[in-house]
Design an enzyme around this catalytic site. Structure first.
Site, short mmCIF file in Angstrom:
data_model
loop_
_atom_site.label_atom_id
_atom_site.label_comp_id
_atom_site.label_asym_id
_atom_site.label_seq_id
_atom_site.Cartn_x
_atom_site.Cartn_y
_atom_site.Cartn_z
CE1 TYR A 145 -2.41 -2.70 12.22
CE2 TYR A 145 -4.56 -2.96 11.17
CZ TYR A 145 -3.32 -2.37 11.23
OH TYR A 145 -2.97 -1.42 10.28
CG ASN A 174 -7.12 -4.87 1.48
OD1 ASN A 174 -8.24 -4.44 1.74
ND2 ASN A 174 -6.64 -5.96 2.04
#
Length: 323
Positions: A145, A174
């Site tokens: 990723y 996040n």
């Protein structure tokens, strides 16, 4: 005279896409002048498989966007990444290449793509900043990723140098909030903890086990806060250089502290345990938002309030949320 914008949001039915849609609706209701000349199109996987070049081109031909916010990606939590690094690399490389080439082909004025702080080198000095993206290998847990996301920056530079395109990228910390993926296996840490702890309460369990030691540190940002920053970036940021969109360094919290905040928001009265036999992933990836703050004065929802609101949304939508 202002350009009439047609803004296509890929991944528009996901966490950040839904948050952007919410903020845009609020702007329209309050008559904010920025949104008056904008038409917004939110597309999800049902509208096109962006891994497929033909379907991607057909989407752009249909909507003829002048601006693109590119959120679409194959995403998942730590353990899902560890088990499928090749899939994460191949699928995201295809998605990003197709979207950016279609944006060039259909003469899109600006593209803002979404990266992630996990793309930064594992062994690095902190805090990390925008100049450090390519300065070493990412953490082994999600290298597929991470490398695919890094290549967006390479593509942006290539399209700018060869064709003069204004394709840029942002690097959120996040993100969590309403419309997240609350699956324990595929979701990120906050939604996965919410779902699992809610399950424990429903089962009347007296303890709850957090996967890992709880010691890793993270910067968490509420989805509605990041949505506002995406809008600001699309409207005001005219550089191809990446821009970190993060809460302040001092807002970093441990996974254990995040679990405690979720426990409080849910009203779970049991005891938290920590399974140290499970992987922790990267210990920290503290990001600096100094560049952002030099350009703009963002406001951030306090972490405990954002957790409270996310828990409330999950409980109200548990039957229809991604589980």
């Amino acid at each position: 005279m202002n350009l009439e914008k047609r803004v296509l949001v890929t991944g528009g039915t996901g966490l950040v896409g839904k948050a952007i849609e919410t903020v845009v609706k609020e702007e329209k209701q309050t008559g904010a002048h920025e949104v008056l000349n904008e038409t917004w199109i939110f597309c999800g996987s049902k509208d096109a498989d962006l891994r497929d070049k033909v379907e991607t081109d057909a989407l752009f031909e249909k909507h003829k966007p002048t601006h693109v916010i590119h959120l679409a990606a194959m995403v998942g939590g730590l353990f899902h990444n560890m088990a499928h690094n090749l899939d994460f690399f191949r699928d995201n490389m295809s998605i990003n290449d197709n979207v950016l080439h279609a944006s060039y082909k259909y003469k899109v004025v600006k593209v803002v793509s979404c990266l992630s702080t996990c793309i930064f080198p594992d062994n690095v000095t902190y805090p990390i900043d925008e100049t450090m993206i390519h300065n070493g290998e990412p953490h082994t847990s999600n290298f597929g990723y991470s490398y695919a996301k890094r290549m967006i920056d390479v593509l942006n530079r290539g399209y700018h140098e060869q064709h003069g395109c204004l394709f840029t990228s942002v690097v959120p910390c996040n993100v969590f909030g309403p419309h997240d993926n609350f699956s324990p296996s595929c979701g990120h840490v906050i939604p996965a903890l919410i779902r699992r702890m809610d399950d424990a309460m429903r089962n009347e369990e007296k303890t709850f086990t957090v996967w890992g030691s709880g010691k890793p540190l993270r910067q968490f940002i509420y989805s509605l806060d990041i949505a506002k920053l995406f809008l600001w970036t699309m409207r005001n940021y005219d550089s191809i250089e990446p821009l970190i969109l993060s809460v302040d360094e001092e807002d970093e919290v441990s996974i254990a502290a995040a679990a405690e905040a979720i426990k409080h928001a849910l009203g779970f009265e049991g005891r938290l345990l920590f399974d140290t036999g499970r992987a922790d992933g990267q210990h920290k990836k503290t990001a600096s938002n100094k560049k952002l703050r030099s350009l703009f004065a963002p406001e951030f929802t306090p972490f405990h309030l954002a957790v409270r609101d996310t828990v409330a949304w999950f409980r109200d939508h548990r039957d229809t949320a991604r589980l």
